[in-house]
Enzyme design. Structure first.
Site, PDB file in Angstrom:
ATOM      1  N   GLU A 102       0.864  -1.185   0.000  1.00  0.00           N
ATOM      2  CA  GLU A 102       0.000   0.000   0.000  1.00  0.00           C
ATOM      3  C   GLU A 102       0.905   1.241   0.000  1.00  0.00           C
ATOM      4  O   GLU A 102       1.912   1.265   0.715  1.00  0.00           O
ATOM      5  CB  GLU A 102      -0.818  -0.058   1.302  1.00  0.00           C
ATOM      6  N   LYS A 160      -9.475   1.397  -1.929  1.00  0.00           N
ATOM      7  CA  LYS A 160      -9.693   0.820  -0.598  1.00  0.00           C
ATOM      8  C   LYS A 160     -11.118   1.106  -0.119  1.00  0.00           C
ATOM      9  O   LYS A 160     -11.604   2.233  -0.243  1.00  0.00           O
ATOM     10  CB  LYS A 160      -8.664   1.444   0.354  1.00  0.00           C
ATOM     11  N   CYS A 197      -5.025  -3.534   3.109  1.00  0.00           N
ATOM     12  CA  CYS A 197      -4.821  -3.409   4.555  1.00  0.00           C
ATOM     13  C   CYS A 197      -6.118  -3.403   5.376  1.00  0.00           C
ATOM     14  O   CYS A 197      -6.681  -4.449   5.637  1.00  0.00           O
ATOM     15  CB  CYS A 197      -3.973  -2.175   4.849  1.00  0.00           C
TER      16      CYS A 197
END
Ligand code: GLN
Length: 432
Positions: A59, A134, A186
């Site tokens: 990321e 995300k 994540c």
């Protein structure tokens, strides 16, 4: 029942671990290129020679992660194809003739109104294949007004020409295969806003329901010694004490290892040894260290935690119990067709006898002197095995929600704190 059309798939995958610092984009790119050149030289001398199919970066792999405000991040945001990270990914794809996945800060348009934390997939020829934003945001993203993916979790096809073999006739012509693929960045692996019920495992359940076969996770996941927002939310006195204590711990851990406050850079760990598999250590094992030291060793407490977040992919006895007692329809009254903990109304384990590959590329190093990342990038196969002996089945599920569950294969992991690359050839069986 064995399906007649099982295809055997071999993929060679690399995960890169970097320690980028904000404002040092060019330095990070130069170091990453040095790492990739060293990796390529090592790879080319390996017997038998391997050709890479996919390389995954973390990321915000090149920009650094800990942006504190919208103004802070704006200069580093770009539309996908204008992003220096996209251009870097194109170079990497061409260098290895493989797919590249990299995390980067995205602005939707040049006016920079809407910002995302994204990961782009670039084809071996350097074309844009997919851009994922995300869905579940971490505190840090809220500080710069990041938007959630309006489409939420997504899956997409990724083609690997000639990477399949007929399981009944391995000597026949190679088969072109397209894998059902997803990306999780994540916090996508965590409960939504840390508020959703833990067992919902939203991202893993999405992957079960969509029958995803390849799960790619670019991450900036924190080490447990990191200072987080929670530390600031204690009452003022305990907060100050706790933060001072943690800062002192970080400082002394680094001093012991002769490292600067940003952690290790350029001392690469390159792991191409397929027999170097990660040892399964249960949660609570006395062999699991919690300090930020032994930087070439993986952070097993995080690896165990990641496995726990993929619980719908792990073999569990409780599902059989539900099925045997006829509890399924009660449990699934509210969830409709969606699965819960890997079970659904029709099927006690939707993933039984299937395979899925998980690749985690997590960054390492330290930002702002207080945010420590956990590295430990690696690869896993959820093998869908459900045929364990009765003794195995008698074991308490709660003691198997980690790397000791035999339904996950561990291919290997980098250490928690060094920049580097890990490469493995992963094998899976898919139904076609
Ligand atoms: N849950 C993750 C962590 O605690 C989130 C970090 C992130 O999204 N970068 O490290």
């Amino acid at each position: 029942m064995m399906s007649a059309n099982k295809i055997l798939v071999d993929l060679t995958i690399a995960a890169v671990q970097l320690n980028p610092q904000i404002g040092k984009l060019n330095e990070t790119i130069s170091r990453a290129k040095l790492l990739l050149n060293t990796f390529k030289t090592k790879m080319d001398t390996k017997v038998p020679k391997k050709k890479l199919d996919l390389i995954v970066f973390p990321e915000f792999a090149l920009t650094g992660y800990n942006f504190i405000s919208r103004d802070h991040i704006l200069p580093y945001t770009h539309t996908t194809q204008d992003s220096p990270s996209f251009k870097f990914a194109q170079d990497v794809s061409k260098m290895f003739d493989c797919y590249t996945v990299i995390g980067y800060p995205e602005c939707e348009t040049e006016s920079k109104e809407t910002l995302y934390n994204s990961a782009v997939v670039v084809s071996p020829k350097g074309d844009l294949v997919f851009n994922y934003r995300k869905s579940f945001l971490y505190y840090t993203e809220e500080d710069w007004n990041c938007s959630e993916n309006p489409k939420q979790f997504q899956n997409f096809p990724l083609s690997f020409p000639g990477r399949g073999k007929n399981i009944n006739n391995p000597n026949s012509e190679p088969i072109d295969i397209t894998l059902n693929t997803s990306i999780g960045i994540c916090m996508d692996l965590s409960p939504y806003k840390f508020e959703a019920p833990f067992n919902d495992c939203e991202f893993a359940s999405f992957n079960i329901d969509k029958k995803v076969e390849l799960i790619i996770c670019p991450m900036a996941w924190l080490h447990s010694t990191s200072i987080t927002k929670n530390d600031y939310e204690l009452d003022e006195r305990s907060s100050n004490d706790k933060i001072l204590k943690k800062l002192e711990e970080i400082r002394s851990n680094l001093e012991d290892q002769g490292l600067p406050i940003i952690g290790s850079q350029g001392d690469f760990q390159i792991d191409l040894e397929s027999n170097h598999v990660t040892e399964r250590l249960p949660v609570g094992s006395s062999q699991i260290g919690h300090d930020y030291n032994e930087l070439t060793k993986p952070d097993m407490s995080n690896i165990n935690y990641w496995m726990h977040r993929f619980m719908p992919f792990l073999q569990l006895n409780v599902r059989k119990y539900w099925a045997e007692r006829g509890l399924m329809s009660d449990i699934f009254e509210e969830t409709g067709d969606a699965s819960y903990m890997g079970a659904s109304r029709e099927n006690y384990w939707n993933f039984a006898n299937k395979n899925a590959i998980l690749v985690i590329a997590n960054r390492c190093g330290i930002e702002s002197g207080n945010t420590i990342f956990a590295g430990s990038s690696g690869m896993y196969k959820f093998n869908g095995r459900d045929n364990f002996g009765i003794n195995e089945l008698m074991k308490d599920d709660n003691k198997r929600l980690d790397t000791t569950n035999p339904s996950v294969d561990l291919y290997g992991n980098l250490g928690k704190g060094k920049e580097g690359v890990i490469m493995r050839t992963v094998h899976c069986e898919i139904d076609r």
